[in-house]
Design a protein around this motif. Structure first.
Motif, short mmCIF file in Angstrom:
data_model
loop_
_atom_site.label_atom_id
_atom_site.label_comp_id
_atom_site.label_asym_id
_atom_site.label_seq_id
_atom_site.Cartn_x
_atom_site.Cartn_y
_atom_site.Cartn_z
N SER A 180 3.17 -4.36 -8.42
CA SER A 180 2.10 -3.45 -7.99
C SER A 180 1.37 -4.00 -6.77
O SER A 180 0.32 -3.50 -6.40
N ASN A 181 1.95 -5.01 -6.14
CA ASN A 181 1.32 -5.66 -4.99
C ASN A 181 1.08 -4.67 -3.85
O ASN A 181 2.02 -4.09 -3.32
N LYS A 182 -0.19 -4.48 -3.48
CA LYS A 182 -0.59 -3.60 -2.38
C LYS A 182 -0.07 -2.17 -2.57
O LYS A 182 0.18 -1.44 -1.59
N ALA A 183 0.06 -1.74 -3.82
CA ALA A 183 0.69 -0.45 -4.11
C ALA A 183 -0.07 0.73 -3.50
O ALA A 183 0.53 1.65 -2.93
N LYS A 184 -1.39 0.73 -3.63
CA LYS A 184 -2.17 1.85 -3.10
C LYS A 184 -2.15 1.89 -1.57
O LYS A 184 -2.11 2.96 -0.97
N LEU A 185 -2.17 0.72 -0.96
CA LEU A 185 -2.09 0.66 0.50
C LEU A 185 -0.76 1.22 0.99
O LEU A 185 -0.71 2.03 1.93
N ILE A 186 0.32 0.80 0.35
CA ILE A 186 1.65 1.25 0.76
C ILE A 186 1.81 2.74 0.52
O ILE A 186 2.52 3.43 1.26
N ALA A 187 1.13 3.27 -0.49
CA ALA A 187 1.16 4.71 -0.73
C ALA A 187 0.55 5.48 0.44
O ALA A 187 0.96 6.61 0.73
#
Length: 283
Positions: A180-187
């Motif tokens: 889940s590393n940096k998941a929201k950013l990558i989204a």
């Protein structure tokens, strides 16, 4: 088949986001390598393509082209950087220093450990164990990124687990590469790439996509393969010659627009669609 029917629109959109207003020729080349690999594997879901581009954008630090782990410029430097970090206790999850034998991360999606080099190499028919540096080839690296994400060869999670008829989960899709590393950013990168893909599906430029925005900032406009391919078939040899001396991107865009308008007007007159009618004066 590539969904990018209009590269001007596509590159103008991704220049704004996620690239933050600047595009280099290397970034354009990296994106094109991904698009070529996408066509090679004949995939179709645009969300898959957007997520591949988003994860590659993050994993390469925005470079899009293949990198070594720690973004080192040489193998020796990559090994030294990892060794230093490990001895400083910054790689607590690592039990065995895999980099010492040369199996550090390489590629658009960096693969590590000999077993993964073997697995991905066998899948592509390339001997990555004998020559792991081949993962730094943009073509091979792009194919590794796509087949690894599409078939779950990195973590066991694959694109179809997060994007299907019933599922649309760009946040959860981070697990395909790294938990889940940096998941929201990558989204957010995923959304930017998907918006660009959808906007570029039509043959006509989007109203907010300027031709000069599709040109690399670190290459003279006259040397840009992107813009030359866009203009070459439209303005002809004479028009292209006139553009070669314009090196300012904005000036180049204005010159290109003038030539396009001139070419269009000439066509309308020569084809008889426009005519000049003299108004008779009063006697």
């Amino acid at each position: 088949m590539s969904p990018i029917k209009n590269p001007t629109t596509f590159f103008a959109y991704i220049r704004r986001a996620p690239f933050g207003g600047r595009l280099t020729q290397g970034q354009i080349d990296g994106v094109n390598a991904i698009l070529d690999a996408w066509e090679y594997f004949k995939l179709t879901d645009h969300r898959w393509l957007a997520n591949i581009l988003a994860q590659v954008f993050h994993e390469t630090g925005g470079r899009i082209l293949p990198v070594r782990e720690t973004f080192a410029s040489t193998d020796k430097a990559a090994i030294a950087n990892l060794e230093k970090a490990w001895k400083a206790g910054k790689l607590s999850s690592v039990k065995t220093p895999y980099w010492r034998e040369g199996w550090f991360g390489r590629g658009q999606i960096q693969i590590t450990h000999k077993a993964n080099y073997l697995k991905l190499g066998q899948r592509l028919g390339v001997d990555l164990v004998k020559n792991p540096a081949k993962t730094l080839d943009p073509v091979i690296g792009a194919r590794i990124a796509i087949v690894g994400m599409a078939e779950g060869l990195f973590t066991g999670k694959k694109l179809g687990d997060f994007f299907s008829h019933n599922t649309d989960d760009p946040v959860g899709a981070r697990a395909i590469v790294n938990g889940s590393n940096k998941a929201k950013l990558i989204a957010t990168y995923h959304k930017a790439f998907l918006d660009a893909i959808e906007a570029a599906r039509g043959a006509v430029d989007a109203a907010d996509a300027l031709p000069e925005a599709a040109i690399a900032d670190d290459v003279k406009p006259a040397e840009s393969s992107t813009v030359m391919s866009l203009l070459g078939g439209t303005v002809g040899t004479a028009g292209m010659s006139a553009l070669l001396g314009v090196n300012n991107p904005w000036g180049f865009g204005i010159a290109a627009l003038v030539l396009l308008l001139g070419a269009g007007a000439g066509y309308m007159f020569l084809s008889g669609r426009w005519s000049v009618n003299r108004i008779k004066g009063h006697a």
